[in-house]
Scaffold this motif. Structure first.
Motif, PDB file in Angstrom:
ATOM      1  N   ARG A  19       0.788  -1.333  -0.087  1.00  0.00           N
ATOM      2  CA  ARG A  19       0.141   0.152  -0.199  1.00  0.00           C
ATOM      3  C   ARG A  19       0.878   1.401   0.008  1.00  0.00           C
ATOM      4  NH1 ARG A  19      -0.932   0.614   6.123  1.00  0.00           N
ATOM      5  NH2 ARG A  19       1.043  -0.489   6.625  1.00  0.00           N
ATOM      6  N   PHE A  20       0.390   2.398  -0.675  1.00  0.00           N
ATOM      7  CA  PHE A  20       1.090   3.860  -0.628  1.00  0.00           C
ATOM      8  C   PHE A  20       0.547   4.569   0.586  1.00  0.00           C
ATOM      9  CE2 PHE A  20       1.894   7.770  -2.551  1.00  0.00           C
ATOM     10  CZ  PHE A  20       3.249   7.697  -2.997  1.00  0.00           C
ATOM     11  N   SER A 119      -7.385  11.655   0.522  1.00  0.00           N
ATOM     12  CA  SER A 119      -7.495  10.534  -0.543  1.00  0.00           C
ATOM     13  C   SER A 119      -6.393  10.452  -1.437  1.00  0.00           C
ATOM     14  CB  SER A 119      -8.993  10.454  -1.066  1.00  0.00           C
ATOM     15  OG  SER A 119      -8.992  11.549  -1.885  1.00  0.00           O
ATOM     16  N   TYR A 120      -6.219   9.277  -2.102  1.00  0.00           N
ATOM     17  CA  TYR A 120      -5.251   9.308  -2.979  1.00  0.00           C
ATOM     18  C   TYR A 120      -5.418   8.234  -3.999  1.00  0.00           C
ATOM     19  CZ  TYR A 120      -3.428   5.207  -0.284  1.00  0.00           C
ATOM     20  OH  TYR A 120      -3.352   4.043   0.485  1.00  0.00           O
ATOM     21  N   ALA A 154      -1.031   9.409  -7.266  1.00  0.00           N
ATOM     22  CA  ALA A 154      -0.297   9.796  -6.361  1.00  0.00           C
ATOM     23  C   ALA A 154       1.248   9.192  -5.988  1.00  0.00           C
ATOM     24  CB  ALA A 154      -0.906   9.028  -4.944  1.00  0.00           C
ATOM     25  N   TRP A 155       1.408   8.122  -6.878  1.00  0.00           N
ATOM     26  CA  TRP A 155       2.799   7.449  -6.914  1.00  0.00           C
ATOM     27  C   TRP A 155       3.770   8.430  -7.505  1.00  0.00           C
ATOM     28  CZ3 TRP A 155      -1.936   5.532  -7.940  1.00  0.00           C
ATOM     29  CH2 TRP A 155      -2.371   4.690  -7.260  1.00  0.00           C
ATOM     30  N   GLY A 156       3.273   9.425  -8.256  1.00  0.00           N
ATOM     31  CA  GLY A 156       4.328  10.392  -8.854  1.00  0.00           C
ATOM     32  C   GLY A 156       4.342  11.822  -8.177  1.00  0.00           C
ATOM     33  N   ASP A 161      12.044  10.366  -0.709  1.00  0.00           N
ATOM     34  CA  ASP A 161      12.109  10.589   0.874  1.00  0.00           C
ATOM     35  C   ASP A 161      10.793  10.757   1.414  1.00  0.00           C
ATOM     36  OD1 ASP A 161      11.699  13.273  -0.049  1.00  0.00           O
ATOM     37  OD2 ASP A 161      13.418  14.098   0.665  1.00  0.00           O
ATOM     38  N   GLY A 162       9.433  10.792   0.766  1.00  0.00           N
ATOM     39  CA  GLY A 162       8.377  11.102   1.355  1.00  0.00           C
ATOM     40  C   GLY A 162       7.738  12.728   1.152  1.00  0.00           C
TER      41      GLY A 162
END
Length: 199
Positions: A19-20, A119-120, A154-156, A161-162
């Motif tokens: 999960r992200f 949300s993402y 969201a992954w982009g 480093d968050g």
């Protein structure tokens, strides 16, 4: 830091492998901590394995002793919170089963408290899950605040480093959401202390 800061529980709603959600939740928790009006308790539902197998009290099922201890531990953290920030992906146009189970299981813990939504997802950014949560939280007497945060693709949207790729927009959104949670958190905490919410 304000004299009596709002206790904000930041909840990671997905428990799936890979999960992200933790990336988004940790980012928002960091933004909230910088705000000065809250203290943050980061709650990851993956730390509570009961969330995917809640006993069905509607048919008279009772949790075993070990499960009850886990349920009580999570209850204490939710009860202590003055406000919630819920981080959710969108699964099949709705919310993760783990998150829905927790909302359904606990009732008094949510009452008369504000909820912020983060949300993402992909192109939709998890918006349909967030809108479903507005209906669900209303049923347990919680108040979702107007503003929310949505990360599309969201992954982009985050560095390795968050940190957010576009901090000028996302950090402003985080401040706005936290501002609303602090206002509603203070107002509803004062109201609960003056007149206990019994609905």
């Amino acid at each position: 830091m304000q004299e009596n800061p709002i206790k904000l529980a930041v909840i990671t709603g997905s428990i799936r492998d890979g999960r992200f959600g933790p990336t988004v939740a940790q980012w928002f928790a960091g933004q909230a901590e910088r705000h000065g009006g809250v203290t943050v308790d980061a709650i990851d539902l993956a730390d509570y394995p009961i969330t995917s197998k809640m006993p069905d009290v509607m048919v008279g099922a009772e949790p075993d002793e070990a499960t009850q201890k886990v349920l009580d531990k999570l209850s204490a953290r939710l009860t202590a919170a003055d406000a919630f920030a819920v981080v959710t992906p969108e699964y099949n146009h709705s919310v993760p089963a783990s998150l829905k189970n927790v909302i359904d299981w606990y009732l008094d813990e949510w009452k008369a408290k504000p909820v912020g939504l983060i949300s993402y997802g992909g192109m939709g950014g998890g918006l349909r899950a967030a809108e479903h949560l507005r209906q669900i939280f209303a049923e347990v007497h919680a108040t979702t605040v107007r503003d929310m945060i949505s990360f599309h693709n969201a992954w982009g949207a985050f560095e390795k480093d968050g940190q957010a790729v576009s901090p000028e927009g996302s950090e402003g959104a985080a401040k706005s959401l936290t501002d609303q949670l602090v206002w509603w958190g203070n107002a509803l905490r004062e109201a609960r202390e003056k007149t206990p919410y019994t609905a």
